[in-house]
Scaffold this motif. Sequence first.
Motif, short mmCIF file in Angstrom:
data_model
loop_
_atom_site.label_atom_id
_atom_site.label_comp_id
_atom_site.label_asym_id
_atom_site.label_seq_id
_atom_site.Cartn_x
_atom_site.Cartn_y
_atom_site.Cartn_z
N GLU A 109 -6.53 12.00 6.42
CA GLU A 109 -7.19 10.94 7.20
C GLU A 109 -6.70 9.56 6.76
O GLU A 109 -6.41 8.69 7.59
N SER A 110 -6.61 9.35 5.45
CA SER A 110 -6.14 8.06 4.93
C SER A 110 -4.70 7.81 5.34
O SER A 110 -4.32 6.69 5.70
N ARG B 296 0.83 -1.21 0.00
CA ARG B 296 0.00 0.00 0.00
C ARG B 296 0.87 1.26 0.00
O ARG B 296 0.61 2.20 -0.77
N ARG C 120 -4.49 6.76 8.96
CA ARG C 120 -4.86 5.36 9.15
C ARG C 120 -3.72 4.44 8.76
O ARG C 120 -3.43 3.45 9.44
N THR D 10 -2.71 11.26 -1.21
CA THR D 10 -3.77 10.73 -0.35
C THR D 10 -4.15 11.79 0.67
O THR D 10 -3.34 12.65 1.02
#
Length: 273
Positions: free
Chosen positions: A230-231, A153, A234, A227
Amino acid sequence: MPSDRLESGVRRFDADYLERTREGMWADSRDALADLELDAAERVLDVGCGSGELTRVLREEVAGEVIGVDADADLLTEVPQPTVLGDATRLPFADDAVDLVVCQALLINLPDPAAALSEFARVASDRVAVIEPDNSAVTVESTVDAEATLARRARELYLDGVETDVTLGANAADLFPDAGMSVVSTRRYEQELTTAPPYSEAALAAAKRKATGAGLADRADVLGDTTNEESFDRLRQSWRAMGRDVIEQMGTGEYERTETVPFFVTVGRVADS
């Protein structure tokens, strides 16, 4: 990881990062370097030599002179002479000054790799070889279940945001004809970076960086462009939790990790050589 850029626009790396990411490369096999014809070369340039990992390999294989070239004067202090301070797109050498020009993981960090390749062809009288990774094809295997997924990711976000073509790899051959060279060959070489007990100081430091999220922070300038906050938060939380699991497994001697980086060695012959 890169902290800034040189005047030429190339991303800048420190010596520790370069040594860590090149650890063990060419230690087991140098078959992928066969088409460089190193045994016949009398004068070789290693352009973008950094802290000299590839330079040392070339000097073991070449009977003649291997010159390390880099645009970062600080990195050149890590490389035994002869070295030259120079930009890959404006090399301070005459036409046909050397038999062979080589670079490793340089074109992927240049805003205009084609310009550098043309300059290599100008300076080389015989051959040019580029050893470039495909960073989209890097794989991670780990005893911590979440690590491979999180690494993938983070890599996807990085690839989306980075400004240069860090996936160049096998496609480097496409640049050779416009630089006036014919492609001799492209060979794949897989570098494996393995972490296993007994753990080195570098491995322990890397685990601590994961647990604090520092590894992601190094790339926040790129990731932040691709991105939302918030992403990213996380991802960072999951990354830290993964790092804690790594440290726990290291405590019991269970942790093992293998990162495989595919490099492509593309060799071209200069026209009329």
